[in-house]
Design an enzyme around this catalytic site. Structure first.
Site, short mmCIF file in Angstrom:
data_model
loop_
_atom_site.label_atom_id
_atom_site.label_comp_id
_atom_site.label_asym_id
_atom_site.label_seq_id
_atom_site.Cartn_x
_atom_site.Cartn_y
_atom_site.Cartn_z
N GLY A 61 0.79 -1.24 0.00
CA GLY A 61 0.00 0.00 0.00
C GLY A 61 0.81 1.28 0.00
O GLY A 61 0.28 2.35 -0.27
N ASP A 119 -4.84 1.91 11.21
CA ASP A 119 -6.28 1.72 11.40
C ASP A 119 -6.48 1.11 12.79
O ASP A 119 -6.43 1.80 13.80
CB ASP A 119 -6.78 0.84 10.25
CG ASP A 119 -8.27 0.58 10.26
OD1 ASP A 119 -9.02 1.42 10.76
OD2 ASP A 119 -8.69 -0.48 9.78
N VAL A 169 -11.17 3.84 2.55
CA VAL A 169 -10.63 4.65 1.44
C VAL A 169 -9.77 3.80 0.51
O VAL A 169 -9.20 2.78 0.92
CB VAL A 169 -9.80 5.84 1.98
CG1 VAL A 169 -10.70 6.86 2.65
CG2 VAL A 169 -8.69 5.38 2.92
N ASP A 175 -5.65 -0.18 -1.59
CA ASP A 175 -6.45 -1.04 -2.47
C ASP A 175 -7.73 -1.49 -1.81
O ASP A 175 -7.92 -1.41 -0.61
CB ASP A 175 -5.65 -2.31 -2.80
CG ASP A 175 -5.56 -3.26 -1.60
OD1 ASP A 175 -5.17 -2.80 -0.50
OD2 ASP A 175 -5.92 -4.44 -1.75
N ARG A 181 -5.42 0.91 -6.54
CA ARG A 181 -4.16 1.49 -6.04
C ARG A 181 -3.69 2.64 -6.92
O ARG A 181 -2.97 3.52 -6.47
CB ARG A 181 -3.05 0.42 -6.00
CG ARG A 181 -3.28 -0.68 -4.98
CD ARG A 181 -1.97 -1.43 -4.73
NE ARG A 181 -2.16 -2.73 -4.11
CZ ARG A 181 -2.25 -2.93 -2.79
NH1 ARG A 181 -2.18 -1.90 -1.96
NH2 ARG A 181 -2.40 -4.13 -2.30
P1 5GP Z 1 -4.44 -2.07 10.87
O1 5GP Z 1 -3.57 -3.29 11.01
O2 5GP Z 1 -3.88 -0.84 11.53
O3 5GP Z 1 -5.87 -2.34 11.21
O4 5GP Z 1 -4.56 -1.74 9.34
C1 5GP Z 1 -3.50 -1.54 8.54
C2 5GP Z 1 -3.78 -2.05 7.16
O5 5GP Z 1 -5.18 -2.27 6.91
C3 5GP Z 1 -3.35 -1.02 6.17
O6 5GP Z 1 -1.97 -1.15 5.85
C4 5GP Z 1 -4.25 -1.29 5.01
O7 5GP Z 1 -3.68 -2.33 4.22
C5 5GP Z 1 -5.53 -1.80 5.63
N1 5GP Z 1 -6.53 -0.72 5.78
C6 5GP Z 1 -7.02 -0.19 6.90
N2 5GP Z 1 -7.92 0.76 6.66
C7 5GP Z 1 -8.00 0.84 5.31
C8 5GP Z 1 -8.78 1.65 4.41
O8 5GP Z 1 -9.57 2.53 4.75
N3 5GP Z 1 -8.58 1.40 3.09
C9 5GP Z 1 -7.72 0.48 2.62
N4 5GP Z 1 -7.61 0.34 1.31
N5 5GP Z 1 -6.97 -0.29 3.43
C10 5GP Z 1 -7.12 -0.11 4.76
MG MG Z 2 -3.57 -3.21 2.41
#
Ligand code: 5GP
Ligand code: MG
Length: 208
Positions: A61, A119, A169, A175, A181
């Site tokens: 990403g 996230d 998003v 993606d 992307r």
């Molecule tokens: P976390 O592990 O902090 O929950 O999320 C990190 C990963 O989740 C990011 O690197 C991404 O790949 C995916 N992610 C989280 N929120 C979004 C979003 O709103 N859109 C997209 N495309 N990917 C997200």
């Molecule tokens: Mg991702």
């Protein structure tokens, strides 16, 4: 914490016609991205001045963000990648799998870890201890986007491009099921796109 984790005003920028069926709105325009990425690079340059840094970027990403960020860093740096994949085709993060390990030696180095979006914090809460175990002298974290309202793990980034609300998003590297992307802006995906997929293929897909 980045001083200027820019708060977003709604953009009036229309979704380009080719994407209107799938993308509901433009959250961050290409011009806003370019401006903020330049100012993030300036903050980072100030903090890392005079030392060679190792930039460690999480695949996939970060590709667009990383390419723009490092071309504004006038510092000696080396670049490496860690591959992480969260299995599950929907918008919820699933089980984390490392698909590529770091190759450069970061012991005693000044490391900047770059990710696309913070996230729930599950990804960075796995990756940060893994990097710390390699004994860098300094480790800072830079993310383009931060969704603080979704956090379940206690992780914070040192440099944040934009704080965004709890919306899914895509674009500028991010993606949905490996698509979108290439959008030059960050857009909000129409829920109808992921609702279909979440219902039909939400079961984890495991690679062997
Ligand atoms: P976390 O592990 O902090 O929950 O999320 C990190 C990963 O989740 C990011 O690197 C991404 O790949 C995916 N992610 C989280 N929120 C979004 C979003 O709103 N859109 C997209 N495309 N990917 C997200
Ligand atoms: Mg991702």
């Amino acid at each position: 914490m980045s001083k200027a984790a820019t708060q977003l005003a709604r953009t009036k920028s229309p979704v380009p016609p080719g994407w209107r069926k799938e993308v509901e709105s433009v959250l961050i325009t290409d011009a806003q991205l370019a401006r903020r990425v330049r100012s993030l690079a300036r903050e980072i340059e100030r903090d890392y001045r005079g030392r060679e840094m190792v930039v460690v970027s999480l695949l996939n990403g970060t590709v667009l963000f990383l390419a723009d960020l490092i071309r504004h860093l006038s510092l000696p740096l080396r670049l490496d990648f860690i591959g992480v994949s969260s299995y599950g085709a929907g918008t919820e993060s699933g089980e984390l799998v490392f698909t590529k390990e770091l190759r450069l030696d970061v012991r005693g180095r000044d490391v900047l870890l770059v990710d696309d979006i913070l996230d729930t914090g599950k990804t960075l809460s796995r990756v940060i201890p893994k990097l710390r175990a390699l004994k860098p002298q300094r480790l800072k974290v830079c993310v383009l986007l931060d969704k603080p309202s979704r956090r379940v793990e206690e992780v914070a980034a040192d440099y944040v491009g934009f704080k965004i609300p709890d919306v899914f998003v895509v674009g500028y590297g991010l993606d949905f099921a490996e698509r979108y992307r290439n959008l030059p802006f960050v857009g909000v995906l129409h829920p109808h796109v992921y609702k279909q997929v979440n219902q039909s293929v939400a079961k984890p897909v495991r690679r062997r």
